[in-house]
Design an enzyme around this catalytic site. Structure first.
Site, PDB file in Angstrom:
ATOM      1  CE  LYS A  93      31.937  38.681  26.224  1.00  0.00           C
ATOM      2  NZ  LYS A  93      31.395  37.377  26.643  1.00  0.00           N
ATOM      3  NE  ARG A 133      31.730  39.029  30.564  1.00  0.00           N
ATOM      4  CZ  ARG A 133      31.722  40.334  30.272  1.00  0.00           C
ATOM      5  NH1 ARG A 133      32.632  41.139  30.809  1.00  0.00           N
ATOM      6  NH2 ARG A 133      30.840  40.800  29.419  1.00  0.00           N
ATOM      7  N   GLY A 153      25.245  34.840  22.318  1.00  0.00           N
ATOM      8  CA  GLY A 153      24.535  33.741  22.959  1.00  0.00           C
ATOM      9  C   GLY A 153      25.006  32.351  22.565  1.00  0.00           C
ATOM     10  CG  MET A 205      30.771  29.836  22.550  1.00  0.00           C
ATOM     11  SD  MET A 205      32.494  29.994  22.262  1.00  0.00           S
ATOM     12  CE  MET A 205      32.663  31.750  22.154  1.00  0.00           C
ATOM     13  NE  ARG A 254      28.537  42.747  21.056  1.00  0.00           N
ATOM     14  CZ  ARG A 254      28.101  41.663  21.665  1.00  0.00           C
ATOM     15  NH1 ARG A 254      28.913  40.664  21.901  1.00  0.00           N
ATOM     16  NH2 ARG A 254      26.846  41.569  22.046  1.00  0.00           N
ATOM     17  CG  HIS A 290      18.907  34.376  20.618  1.00  0.00           C
ATOM     18  ND1 HIS A 290      18.222  33.635  19.678  1.00  0.00           N
ATOM     19  CD2 HIS A 290      20.214  34.098  20.447  1.00  0.00           C
ATOM     20  CE1 HIS A 290      19.099  32.918  18.999  1.00  0.00           C
ATOM     21  NE2 HIS A 290      20.315  33.174  19.445  1.00  0.00           N
ATOM     22  CB  SER A 346      34.687  35.394 -19.567  1.00  0.00           C
ATOM     23  OG  SER A 346      33.833  35.534 -18.461  1.00  0.00           O
ATOM     24  CB  CYS A 384      30.857  35.480 -16.501  1.00  0.00           C
ATOM     25  SG  CYS A 384      31.278  33.956 -17.370  1.00  0.00           S
ATOM     26  CE1 TYR A 438      33.833  40.507 -17.193  1.00  0.00           C
ATOM     27  CE2 TYR A 438      35.641  41.367 -18.513  1.00  0.00           C
ATOM     28  CZ  TYR A 438      34.611  40.471 -18.333  1.00  0.00           C
ATOM     29  OH  TYR A 438      34.358  39.519 -19.277  1.00  0.00           O
TER      30      TYR A 438
HETATM   31  P1  ADP Z   1      27.726  37.241  26.166  1.00  0.00           P
HETATM   32  O1  ADP Z   1      28.981  37.124  25.395  1.00  0.00           O
HETATM   33  O2  ADP Z   1      26.769  36.134  25.939  1.00  0.00           O
HETATM   34  O3  ADP Z   1      27.139  38.605  26.091  1.00  0.00           O
HETATM   35  P2  ADP Z   1      28.946  38.016  28.660  1.00  0.00           P
HETATM   36  O4  ADP Z   1      30.223  37.384  29.021  1.00  0.00           O
HETATM   37  O5  ADP Z   1      28.997  39.367  28.089  1.00  0.00           O
HETATM   38  O6  ADP Z   1      28.161  37.018  27.699  1.00  0.00           O
HETATM   39  O7  ADP Z   1      28.060  38.001  29.931  1.00  0.00           O
HETATM   40  C1  ADP Z   1      26.692  38.252  29.884  1.00  0.00           C
HETATM   41  C2  ADP Z   1      26.295  39.227  30.939  1.00  0.00           C
HETATM   42  O8  ADP Z   1      26.687  38.789  32.207  1.00  0.00           O
HETATM   43  C3  ADP Z   1      26.932  40.584  30.806  1.00  0.00           C
HETATM   44  O9  ADP Z   1      26.243  41.392  29.911  1.00  0.00           O
HETATM   45  C4  ADP Z   1      26.805  41.124  32.199  1.00  0.00           C
HETATM   46  O10 ADP Z   1      25.538  41.689  32.399  1.00  0.00           O
HETATM   47  C5  ADP Z   1      26.951  39.883  33.044  1.00  0.00           C
HETATM   48  N1  ADP Z   1      28.300  39.849  33.557  1.00  0.00           N
HETATM   49  C6  ADP Z   1      29.382  39.258  33.022  1.00  0.00           C
HETATM   50  N2  ADP Z   1      30.463  39.466  33.789  1.00  0.00           N
HETATM   51  C7  ADP Z   1      30.059  40.224  34.818  1.00  0.00           C
HETATM   52  C8  ADP Z   1      30.711  40.787  35.933  1.00  0.00           C
HETATM   53  N3  ADP Z   1      32.008  40.630  36.150  1.00  0.00           N
HETATM   54  N4  ADP Z   1      29.975  41.510  36.791  1.00  0.00           N
HETATM   55  C9  ADP Z   1      28.658  41.670  36.584  1.00  0.00           C
HETATM   56  N5  ADP Z   1      27.989  41.179  35.556  1.00  0.00           N
HETATM   57  C10 ADP Z   1      28.670  40.448  34.669  1.00  0.00           C
HETATM   58 MG    MG Z   2      28.037  40.225  26.498  1.00  0.00          MG
END
Ligand code: ADP
Ligand code: MG
Ligand code: MG
Length: 954
Positions: free
Chosen positions: A78, A148, A157, A159, A392, A510, A841, A908, A928
């Site tokens: 990220k 984040r 989802g 963490m 990503r 999810h 082998s 094998c 192989y």
């Molecule tokens: P995950 O890794 O679970 O996707 P994120 O860190 O991407 O978690 O956060 C989930 C959501 O929270 C993002 O998709 C976004 O919509 C919202 N979010 C995170 N940071 C910001 C921010 N600085 N401003 C607005 N929304 C945010």
């Molecule tokens: Mg995200």
């Protein structure tokens, strides 16, 4: 696993620290991970706490970032994406990334962050305040941030993220005054308390949901968005009470304390059970840690001119080139994926906010070109202004992976080499999974339809919880996990299910994301399902389905049916089996294209482990060029053969044994003839008899029951005699450790007539084919050799019989005699053995078993505990142990080549079809790999990836 209800951060740290410390102890050895993400994961070295002078915090904002896309190890996926987008001039809210090194420091220092790093964070916070024009902790103009998580490999989802940090009882009023929007200010505050309460203070989500529902109910509204400021003020008050009672403290009002606590909670979340489980499933090492991103908030919840959403530049289920995603107006972050409100398809955004939509398309198209891969992005629109929050490489189904890679090459965005490195080899095995017979499927009425989140046919017993799914699956029953919506805690249940079916959520929920990634057929948002998880049943359009009932669905169309439906082979399998012409299958053409490209890049040959002509034919169709292991004993179980085999075993003198063997001879000859022919002249390695003989006899206990029954009858003396004789022989053959007993070469040495018969059958078949004009080279392989004299003994027999047969038949055929290297002594004396053996082998199953001293039939009893305690990362029978068993292979390769430079080397064992193991075999320079027919495509691709990313001799 349920979250703790009371506040115990200290204990949580201690536990996580202990686990991390064990991980860190593993030292600096290279960790080899499978090439799931192309080459990137082949070797990640263990991180040590960094020296003082090192930079730990990386700023991004105002069009410039300290980091970039190459820094995923340090910044996490990220953080590196945010940096790269910032550098590209895209609209990204400013912020900073606390590196993954700090995560290691946090654990090494038992949950403390050293002052020098605290100072670096404070310095970056000041920079952020300047960029944002707001101050953390200000009442008038408060800076709000998100905290984040973000590891090198995305873990959807797994963490936790905290939004709107910086609000407190005063700042919320400041926000209201500044925005003239009280509803928005209090909506943001209540969200913050909820997320902070859950993630940092470990209060279960339900506790908050419950209060929210109560307020909604009292106001008679259904949607969160219907709550006005007064209602939201009440929610805030109730939430604060929840915090006080559940966490025995007040909600922290100091934003700096909020920030520290949230940062630490993100580090702790790295070691939470579901994140660990996820890493185990996806082979992500524990020691790499997560980064923490602190970023200025932008708001999708200010009203109807704001929105939040997620999307893909191409369809991640089918690979189709279409803009794909979902959004919600007047919402924040998690709302879209949480399945609380059903989001709108992204095409609708063009109608409601055309300018932001156009910009989003333009940006994401650019990102796809830049990263040369499908992008999975997250965005927020605040008052019609677009902000990018994440990008990503998108996770996708196996089907989509193949479609996308071939399309990207056709669009000249990437080269065939890039395409090969981009595809997870497992994707190809997903493509071989079965579907329903269209006729049978059509005949069953559709019970309901949901969103087709992940393609594939699934049929099984309904279960309503992840734990139940595991319980049923352990009994060997296919299950469909039915949930209102799945949560990250369900991951273990999803893993064992045939398919996943949910009532709520969109294509990016999810269940959808994880289902696609696992290659599990999944349908989400099947809104007609009324699920009663407590009563373990659901009803759909008047019909009730209970736990254990059958449900089937097609993840490509979204159709759900209440019946058990048999599935049929995949389209690719149909082409390979010549049931469908090649030119009628688009996906086959693409699949074949990927493999044809792979063949250009790979160095190792690919063979199959196959015992029957039909299997061999299929393996050839998948591209195997040779058989690496033909297990002759499997042929003994064929139609009507077992009685003859038993007669051979029961014989107490050589003439009787030879008589039985003479009966087996024509059958074996026929088998070999078929296998040779199916391989179209490619080399075929045939192993002489290997398992302990008792495997061909009935079980002792069963015999005793039968005898007891016969004894009560009058007229059965003859049969009784027979059974008693059989029992005596079974008891004679009984061994305490059959796997270390009278098996392999030891059988051939004690019963040379078996080796004679098998050699004769092999050579007679080869001679016959030679006369018919097909040149074949049999490779006769003696198993379980630990001493060169064992091999010498058997080789003499083979050579003598072969000479006889060729003389009788009047033709000459080439054949080789070699051995399996699967006993440690064999590896240690490989130079001596190579004097006799023309090929080795590696039987890595037995070699692993004998090197660890783990019985592969019994490891299941303790493997899980070994993994929980981090003693073993992976099942060594699935992924080759390069550290412990690897040196034996390397040694045998060296010694073998020294003694006989042109010795042919292959593998094998099961590992021959495992991508990570294949990387190792490339490094040691085997000729192989051989694997089961269905794994052949995986091995072809993995061998190409290995050749492109590691070198022989590494
Ligand atoms: P995950 O890794 O679970 O996707 P994120 O860190 O991407 O978690 O956060 C989930 C959501 O929270 C993002 O998709 C976004 O919509 C919202 N979010 C995170 N940071 C910001 C921010 N600085 N401003 C607005 N929304 C945010
Ligand atoms: Mg995200
Ligand atoms: Mg073996």
């Amino acid at each position: 696993m349920a979250k703790k209800t009371t506040l115990k951060p200290v204990k949580a740290v201690a536990k996580a620290v202990a686990t991390m410390a064990r991980v860190a102890k593993k030292g600096t050895a290279k960790v080899t991970a499978p090439a799931k993400k192309g080459t990137a994961r082949v070797a990640a070295s263990v991180k040590k706490p960094a020296p003082r002078a090192k930079k730990h915090v990386f700023f991004f904002g105002n069009g410039k970032a300290d980091g970039d896309r190459t820094m995923r190890d340090t910044l996490g996926g990220k953080g590196s994406g945010l940096a790269e987008m910032t550098n590209a001039g895209l609209p990204v809210p400013p912020g900073f990334t606390i590196s993954t090194d700090v995560c290691s420091v946090y654990y090494a220092e038992k949950g403390r962050i050293p002052a020098s790093i605290e100072a670096e964070i404070a310095e970056n916070l000041r920079k952020l305040e300047k960029a944002a024009g707001a101050t953390l902790g200000s009442n008038e103009n408060p800076l709000l941030v998100s905290v984040r998580s973000g590891a090198k490999f995305s873990m959807p989802g797994m963490m936790d993220t905290i939004l709107n940090l910086g609000l407190n009882d005063q700042a919320v009023d400041g926000l209201k005054r500044r925005t003239q929007n009280g509803r928005f200010a209090f909506d943001s505050y209540r969200r913050f308390i909820q997320m902070f309460g859950n993630v940092v203070l470990e209060i279960p989500k339900d506790a908050f949901e419950h209060e929210l529902d109560a307020v909604k109910k009292a106001r008679g509204t259904a949607q969160d968005t219907d709550l006005d400021e007064t209602a939201l003020r009440e929610v805030v008050d109730r939430y604060k009470k929840i915090v006080r009672t559940r966490a025995s403290r007040d909600f922290p009002q100091d934003p700096h304390e909020q920030l520290r606590m949230s940062r630490d909670a993100v580090f702790r979340s790295w070691m939470n059970p579901r994140a660990q489980e996820y890493r185990r499933i996806y082979d992500i090492p524990d020691h790499i840690g997560t980064a923490v991103n602190v970023q200025m908030m932008v708001f999708g919840n200010t009203g109807d001119r704001s929105a939040t959403g997620v999307g893909f530049t191409r369809n991640p289920a089918t690979g189709a080139k279409e803009f794909y995603g979902e959004f919600l107006v007047n919402a924040q972050g998690e709302d879209v994926v949480a399945g609380i409100r059903t989001p709108q398809p992204i095409s609708e955004l063009e109608k409601v906010m055309p300018k932001a939509y156009r910009e989003l398309r333009e940006i994401t198209t650019r990102l796809e070109k830049h990263y040369k891969d499908v992008q999975d992005f997250e965005f927020t629109i605040q008052d019609e202004r677009l902000f990018m929050l994440q990008t990503r490489n998108g996770k996708r189904t196996g089907y989509a992976a193949v479609v996308i890679a071939t399309d990207l090459v056709a669009e000249k965005l990437i080269t065939p080499k890039d395409a090969i490195l981009q595809i997870d080899p497992e994707a190809l095995s997903q493509l071989l999974s079965p579907g329903f017979d269209p006729k049978e499927w059509r005949a069953i009425p559709v019970a309901t339809k949901g969103l087709p989140a992940s393609p594939g046919a699934a049929s099984g017993h309904v279960v309503f919880s992840a734990d139940e799914a595991v319980k049923w699956a352990d009994q060997g029953k296919p299950v469909i996990l039915v949930r209102r919506e799945t949560v990250p805690d369900d991951i273990h249940g999803m893993f064992v299910s045939q398919g996943i079916l949910t009532a709520t959520g969109g294509m990016t929920s999810h269940a959808a994301v994880v289902g696609r990634q696992m290659g599990k057929p999944s349908i989400v948002g099947a809104g007609d399902l009324e699920i009663n998880e407590a009563a373990r049943q659901f009803s759909v359009n008047g019909q009730t389905v209970k736990e254990g009932d059958f449900v089937s669905f097609d993840g490509l169309t979204g159709e759900v049916k209440l019946a058990r439906v048999a599935s049929k082979p995949s389209e690719i399998l149909q082409v390979v089996n010549r049931q469908l012409p090649e030119d009628q299958s688009d996906i086959y053409r693409r699949f074949n294209q990927i493999l044809t490209w792979s063949d250009k890049f790979r160095r190792m040959g690919i063979r199959a482990n196959a015992d029957q002509p039909d299997q061999s034919e299929m393996a050839y169709g998948f591209g195997a060029r040779g058989i690496g292991l033909c297990r002759t004993e499997h042929m003994f179980f064929g139609e009507g053969r077992i009685p003859i085999v038993q007669r051979m075993i029961l014989a107490d003198n050589e003439p009787d044994r030879r008589k039985a063997l003479a009966e087996l001879l024509p059958m074996q000859r026929g088998d070999f003839y078929g296998v040779f022919k199916a391989m179209h002249g490619e080399p075929v390695t045939i192993r002489t008899i290997d398992p302990p003989l008792h495997e061909f006899l009935p079980k002792r206990e069963e015999l005793m029951v039968e005898i007891a029954k016969l004894e009560t009858r009058q007229d059965s003396s003859e049969e009784l005699e027979k059974k008693l004789a059989l029992l005596r022989r079974v008891e004679q053959l009984h061994e305490f450790n059959p796997m270390l007993g009278h098996r392999g070469v030891r059988l051939g040495i004690t019963y040379p007539e078996i080796t004679e018969m098998q050699t004769r059958a092999i050579l007679e078949a080869a001679c016959q084919l030679a006369k018919e004009g097909l040149k074949v080279t049999p490779e006769i392989m003696i198993p379980l050799v630990g001493h060169v004299k064992e091999l010498r003994d058997q080789k003499a027999i083979v050579d003598r019989v072969a000479a006889d047969v060729m003389k009788e038949q009047g033709v000459k055929v080439n054949y080789l005699v070699g051995t399996m290297i699967e006993v440690p002594r064999g590896a240690m004396t490989a130079d001596q053995i190579a004097q006799e053996a023309q090929f080795f082998s590696f039987g890595t199953n037995d070699l692993t078993q004998l090197t660890f001293g783990f019985s592969r039939d019994d490891i299941g009893k303790f493997l899980r505990i070994y993994q929980d305690k981090k003693i073993l990362d992976k099942d060594p029978f699935a992924t080759f142990d390069t550290d412990g068993v690897g040196p034996l292979v390397r040694m045998a390769v060296d010694l073998g080549r020294r003694a006989r430079p042109d010795i042919k080397l292959g593998v094998c064992g099961e590992h021959g079809g495992d991508p990570a193991s294949i990387h190792f075999f490339e490094k040691v320079g085997l000729n192989y790999v051989s694997c089961s027919p269905y794994r052949v495509p995986v091995a072809r691709l993995a061998a190409a990836q290995a050749a492109l990313s590691v070198r022989v001799g590494d």
